[in-house]
Write an enzyme that holds these catalytic residues in place. Sequence first.
Site, short mmCIF file in Angstrom:
data_model
loop_
_atom_site.label_atom_id
_atom_site.label_comp_id
_atom_site.label_asym_id
_atom_site.label_seq_id
_atom_site.Cartn_x
_atom_site.Cartn_y
_atom_site.Cartn_z
CD GLN A 124 -48.52 11.65 99.59
OE1 GLN A 124 -48.92 10.51 99.32
NE2 GLN A 124 -49.08 12.73 99.09
N GLY A 125 -45.48 11.80 103.95
CA GLY A 125 -45.97 12.14 105.29
C GLY A 125 -46.79 13.41 105.29
CB SER A 127 -52.79 11.95 106.23
OG SER A 127 -53.14 12.00 104.87
CB SER A 159 -48.56 4.16 101.56
OG SER A 159 -49.93 4.45 101.66
CD GLU A 242 -51.44 10.94 96.14
OE1 GLU A 242 -51.49 12.07 96.66
OE2 GLU A 242 -51.42 9.89 96.79
CD GLU A 362 -67.18 12.06 100.06
OE1 GLU A 362 -65.96 11.82 100.13
OE2 GLU A 362 -68.05 11.18 100.10
#
Length: 378
Positions: A124-125, A127, A159, A242, A362
């Site tokens: 999963q690209g 961030s 990851s 997710e 948060e």
Amino acid sequence: MDLTFSDQEIEFRDELRGWLDANRPGEEPRGDQDAAFEFRKQWQRSLFEGGWAAVHWPQEYGGRDASLMQSAIFFEEMGKADAPLPANALGLILAGPTIMAWGTEEQKERFLLPILSAEEIWCQGFSEPEAGSDLAAVKTKAVRDGDDWVVTGQKVWTSAAQYSKWCMLVVRTDPDAAKHKGLSYFLMDMEQDAVQVRPLVQITGEAEFNELFIEEARVPKENVLGGEGDGWNVALTTLMNERSGLGFFLQTRLRLLLDRLVEDAKANGRIEDPVVAEALGEMHVRTETLRFLAYRGLSIIEQHGQPGPEGSLTKWLWSETNQMLTQLAVSVCGPAALTEGEAWAHDLLRSRGNTIEGGTTEILKNIVAERVLGLPRK
Ligand SMILES: Cc1cc2nc3c(=O)[nH]c(=O)nc-3n(C[C@H](O)[C@H](O)[C@H](O)COP(=O)(O)OP(=O)(O)OC[C@H]3O[C@@H](n4cnc5c(N)ncnc54)[C@H](O)[C@@H]3O)c2cc1C
């Protein structure tokens, strides 16, 4: 939601138990990340051959058309059997459902089966160094060149990128459009020189995630998922899957860990300490709450067809509880839980990332406040 199992559900559970009895996954190798990944890949192949790789997927794509209750049973039984997470978890839980929701018939035909069989691993690209919580700030850009898009930029914390054939990539295709509107969602082939993967070592000593350096990588226009400019909405589908998709698996894992800790506390007599007993009691209440929240998440999918923002609550509570539990293990087991190579020590260190990965606590609290409770946006 009725939590009593029907005859059909009991039959499903017994068939799965029978298969698990005959196909025990065995012990996952410790201390060798590549060997552990290969072990999980073999496990997924065996699930695939038994028809159990993705029970919730439609039959036409290799699933079992399992009802939500059957999916819940599946994850609970996997947890009870202490089965490892399949190697292509990101493909099964994120990429597959996102392609099913947004993909063309050709894309579904091309990508879904190799996800199921673990033949093609996915990462999963999303961030980037300056775009994590604020995903819409991604700077990796793509420009059109004939029938291809040419991508340049950097991703981080990706990851399993070192094992992946494909990447779910969020890129900026229109620098002039408003922040959320200029994004597109690509299915990028990782096997090209223009994509460099550099592992990042975590506190556990493992390198689960990586930096991706992308220098004019090519993505054919057929590999845009959704339309050009739809990237934000497609990415939200991935994120909601997710946060809710892992709910069942994680809560059964938590129950196993808690049971292990109670056994350890009984064995060394620490259970007699009222402070320890009370803390274990609190962990029990939290774990049960998570179980019911996971079921509640299923009812929401049943009503609306898609996971809702409530999945954020499950992920928030799970990550906090997992950290509390692994810290409690130190009070119960003493130095044994802090010794390198010991399972508790690994779990304690790994749990630090739980409140960051898949959305920080948060951010999840903001989502719960605004989208579940309907409180005003700040
Ligand atoms: C183990 C692990 C695996 C990961 N795997 C992947 C992966 O496979 N693919 C991928 O794309 N990413 C992955 N990530 C990255 C993860 O999604 C990001 O780390 C996360 O979204 C936070 O982004 P950031 O690190 O840039 O922190 P930032 O967004 O910079 O946040 C820094 C701090 O500010 C707080 N903050 C930010 N905005 C707000 C706000 N509006 N209100 C209140 N507080 C705020 C955050 O909560 C945090 O405490 C992984 C992370 C971990 C730890």
